[in-house]
Scaffold this motif. Structure first.
Motif, PDB file in Angstrom:
ATOM      1  N   ILE A 131       0.840  -1.207   0.000  1.00 23.43           N
ATOM      2  CA  ILE A 131       0.000   0.000   0.000  1.00 23.43           C
ATOM      3  C   ILE A 131       0.870   1.251   0.000  1.00 23.43           C
ATOM      4  O   ILE A 131       0.614   2.195  -0.761  1.00 23.43           O
ATOM      5  N   ASP A 132       1.908   1.268   0.822  1.00 23.37           N
ATOM      6  CA  ASP A 132       2.784   2.449   0.916  1.00 23.37           C
ATOM      7  C   ASP A 132       3.484   2.723  -0.411  1.00 23.37           C
ATOM      8  O   ASP A 132       3.585   3.880  -0.845  1.00 23.37           O
ATOM      9  N   TYR A 133       3.967   1.675  -1.057  1.00 24.85           N
ATOM     10  CA  TYR A 133       4.664   1.858  -2.335  1.00 24.85           C
ATOM     11  C   TYR A 133       3.710   2.373  -3.413  1.00 24.85           C
ATOM     12  O   TYR A 133       4.032   3.309  -4.156  1.00 24.85           O
ATOM     13  N   VAL A 134       2.537   1.746  -3.518  1.00 20.65           N
ATOM     14  CA  VAL A 134       1.574   2.181  -4.533  1.00 20.65           C
ATOM     15  C   VAL A 134       1.147   3.624  -4.274  1.00 20.65           C
ATOM     16  O   VAL A 134       1.053   4.437  -5.207  1.00 20.65           O
ATOM     17  N   TYR A 135       0.913   3.960  -3.010  1.00 17.58           N
ATOM     18  CA  TYR A 135       0.535   5.328  -2.647  1.00 17.58           C
ATOM     19  C   TYR A 135       1.598   6.325  -3.129  1.00 17.58           C
ATOM     20  O   TYR A 135       1.278   7.316  -3.787  1.00 17.58           O
ATOM     21  N   LYS A 136       2.852   6.030  -2.801  1.00 14.20           N
ATOM     22  CA  LYS A 136       3.934   6.973  -3.131  1.00 14.20           C
ATOM     23  C   LYS A 136       4.117   7.100  -4.648  1.00 14.20           C
ATOM     24  O   LYS A 136       4.295   8.203  -5.177  1.00 14.20           O
ATOM     25  N   LEU A 137       4.057   5.979  -5.349  1.00 15.29           N
ATOM     26  CA  LEU A 137       4.269   6.016  -6.800  1.00 15.29           C
ATOM     27  C   LEU A 137       3.134   6.752  -7.513  1.00 15.29           C
ATOM     28  O   LEU A 137       3.379   7.481  -8.484  1.00 15.29           O
ATOM     29  N   ILE A 138       1.903   6.573  -7.045  1.00 12.28           N
ATOM     30  CA  ILE A 138       0.790   7.308  -7.658  1.00 12.28           C
ATOM     31  C   ILE A 138       0.885   8.790  -7.308  1.00 12.28           C
ATOM     32  O   ILE A 138       0.637   9.659  -8.161  1.00 12.28           O
ATOM     33  N   TYR A 139       1.246   9.096  -6.081  1.00  7.42           N
ATOM     34  CA  TYR A 139       1.360  10.494  -5.645  1.00  7.42           C
ATOM     35  C   TYR A 139       2.323  11.268  -6.553  1.00  7.42           C
ATOM     36  O   TYR A 139       2.073  12.428  -6.909  1.00  7.42           O
ATOM     37  N   PHE A 140       3.424  10.619  -6.953  1.00  9.54           N
ATOM     38  CA  PHE A 140       4.458  11.323  -7.736  1.00  9.54           C
ATOM     39  C   PHE A 140       4.463  10.945  -9.219  1.00  9.54           C
ATOM     40  O   PHE A 140       5.378  11.366  -9.935  1.00  9.54           O
ATOM     41  N   HIS A 141       3.459  10.176  -9.689  1.00  7.04           N
ATOM     42  CA  HIS A 141       3.544   9.692 -11.068  1.00  7.04           C
ATOM     43  C   HIS A 141       3.526  10.822 -12.088  1.00  7.04           C
ATOM     44  O   HIS A 141       4.024  10.664 -13.207  1.00  7.04           O
ATOM     45  N   ASP A 142       2.999  11.974 -11.717  1.00  4.35           N
ATOM     46  CA  ASP A 142       2.904  13.105 -12.647  1.00  4.35           C
ATOM     47  C   ASP A 142       4.022  14.121 -12.416  1.00  4.35           C
ATOM     48  O   ASP A 142       3.949  15.238 -12.936  1.00  4.35           O
ATOM     49  N   TYR A 143       5.042  13.749 -11.663  1.00  2.00           N
ATOM     50  CA  TYR A 143       6.119  14.690 -11.318  1.00  2.00           C
ATOM     51  C   TYR A 143       6.879  15.108 -12.580  1.00  2.00           C
ATOM     52  O   TYR A 143       7.226  14.284 -13.419  1.00  2.00           O
ATOM     53  N   ARG A 144       7.126  16.411 -12.692  1.00  2.00           N
ATOM     54  CA  ARG A 144       7.859  16.953 -13.839  1.00  2.00           C
ATOM     55  C   ARG A 144       9.289  17.299 -13.421  1.00  2.00           C
ATOM     56  O   ARG A 144       9.497  18.095 -12.498  1.00  2.00           O
TER      57      ARG A 144
END
Length: 454
Positions: A328-341
């Motif tokens: 859960i923690d990994y998926v949360y973090k990766l989705i949170y930053f998936h749009d990072y520029r």
């Protein structure tokens, strides 16, 4: 037809036969052997009762003796041996109230879910295929043994297993079976979240994850993943996209699955758990787009704040499915930053690594590439080039060993206390101030220099 049985499996079968009982390898191991796939497990069925089995072997474990199952230990390997049985009435869409032992192999095969899983084999009798499983394998189809509605009323998990097997084997689902899946989908309400999670995992880990669309077409998503319905019906109305939100996410998962196909439980690059993290991330990375969509003055769809909101929504979905906290923690973090520029300077990359976390970066690059590959191909080249340059900067930071977090800082709280600072909040503030300086000037990360600065 000849199937090569493992030596120990053959030993168990022959010992049972020598004692006067029938015995066969049965189920998925026979299916996989015919398909030239390596079986994960070898199950054995026999006319002997559990206690008769136990008398014949030195080391056994009563894994499910009330249902006829004994595990025979040969060395460090365990093999499940189950007595031919007929299931009684099912009371909860999952388990029979009782089972009755029988001495008829065909009666045992009759209670199984799909024809391709209802075949048995031994070297004496060859293949026993009473329900057309071999033909269904050749026709590449999933078909229930007997009446599909009855099979799904008995055990609702079979509804998901039908879709999962079609994804793992790239088979179609036979018409009557598919109609029964749709009619009985609501029965999944009676299945535990853990069981549903495990089947969804196997489907997502297959090399054909777009079979998730069958879940939506048969109303299964109404019960197990209603958020996917919203995603599939949400038109993005944006020139960067050519798919609905849901199809975009499934295309991203499919791109990743093609890049890193599963070979049973692993790939050459990622562990099974890492595969699950990445595939769930890609499936849910835009889950908040339907509820954040606005139409701008440019008449295009915009999804402001969808990444952090999506991380929150994904966390709740995975908690509902009883995932472990690490996933859960990994998926949360990766989705949170998936749009990072990324800004393409070494300093900006060090800041990004500090904010995101070095342990997430490699996986984040994978997510971002799959995301791009599922967008409008007209705009891909520039985005891919930017991502490549960002990854080069990341690799250079790693090669240089530049400090990007407090753990890598050349001083710690004890050093500051020894230098005369009072223990407390100001220690943390001072360390963070030093870290910000070092992110900009990595060459300053020496104990002497940092203590001199404060």
């Amino acid at each position: 037809m000849k199937i090569e049985l493992p030596l120990k499996v053959n030993q168990i079968i022959k010992r049972l036969q020598f004692a006067g009982y029938e015995a066969y390898a049965v189920g998925g191991c026979i299916r996989d052997s015919i398909l030239n796939r390596s079986p994960e497990d070898w199950d054995i069925t026999t006319s002997a009762t559990p206690y008769q089995v136990k008398e014949l072997f030195d080391r056994t474990v009563d894994t499910g003796i009330q249902h006829g199952t004994v595990t025979i230990m040969l060395g460090k390997e365990g093999f499940e041996v189950t007595t031919y049985r007929v299931d009684g009435e099912y009371e909860d869409n999952r388990h029979p109230k009782q089972v009755e032992f029988t001495n008829q192999l065909v009666e045992d095969l009759r209670r199984r879910d799909f024809t391709i899983n209802a075949m048995a084999y031994n070297e004496t009798d060859g293949l026993v295929d009473a329900f057309g499983g071999l033909e269904d394998l050749r026709e590449r189809r999933i078909k229930c043994v007997g009446c599909a509605k009855e099979r799904f009323d008995e055990d609702a998990l079979r509804i998901l297993r039908a879709i999962r097997f079609s994804a793992q084997l790239d088979f179609t689902i036979e018409e009557d079976t598919l109609l029964a899946v749709k009619e009985k989908a609501q029965n999944l309400d009676h299945i535990s979240a853990e069981r549903i999670r495990d089947e969804l995992n196997k489907l997502l880990l297959s090399n054909h994850p777009k079979k998730m669309l069958v879940l939506q077409a048969t109303k299964i998503t109404d019960v197990v993943l209603p958020e996917l319905n919203e995603m599939l019906s949400c038109d993005q109305q944006n020139h960067h996209h050519i798919y609905t939100v849901g199809m975009h996410c499934l295309e991203a998962v499919s791109y990743f699955a093609n890049k890193y196909p599963m070979r049973r439980q692993e790939t050459d690059v990622y562990t099974k758990k890492e595969q699950l993290i990445l595939r769930w991330t890609l499936l849910l990375h835009d889950v908040a787009k339907p509820c954040t969509k606005t139409i701008g003055k440019d008449l295009e769809g915009h999804f402001y704040g969808h990444a952090p909101k999506g991380a929150d929504m994904a966390k709740k979905i995975l908690q509902r499915l009883k995932f472990d906290n690490e996933t859960i923690d990994y998926v949360y973090k990766l989705i949170y930053f998936h749009d990072y520029r990324y800004n393409l300077t070494m300093y900006d990359m060090r800041k990004a690594m500090n904010m995101i976390g070095t342990n997430y970066m490699e996986m984040l690059f994978e997510v971002q590439l799959a995301d791009i590959m599922a967008q409008n191909p007209e705009y891909r080249p520039a985005k891919i080039e930017n991502l490549k340059e960002a990854k080069k900067l990341y690799q250079k930071v790693m090669e240089n060993g530049d400090c990007v977090n407090l753990k890598m800082l050349a001083v710690n709280g004890a050093d500051l206390i020894q230098a005369g600072y009072e223990p407390g909040k100001k220690i943390g503030e001072k360390l963070n101030m030093l870290l910000q300086k070092v992110l900009e000037h990595p060459e300053w990360n020496t104990k002497e220099q940092l203590l001199k600065m404060i």
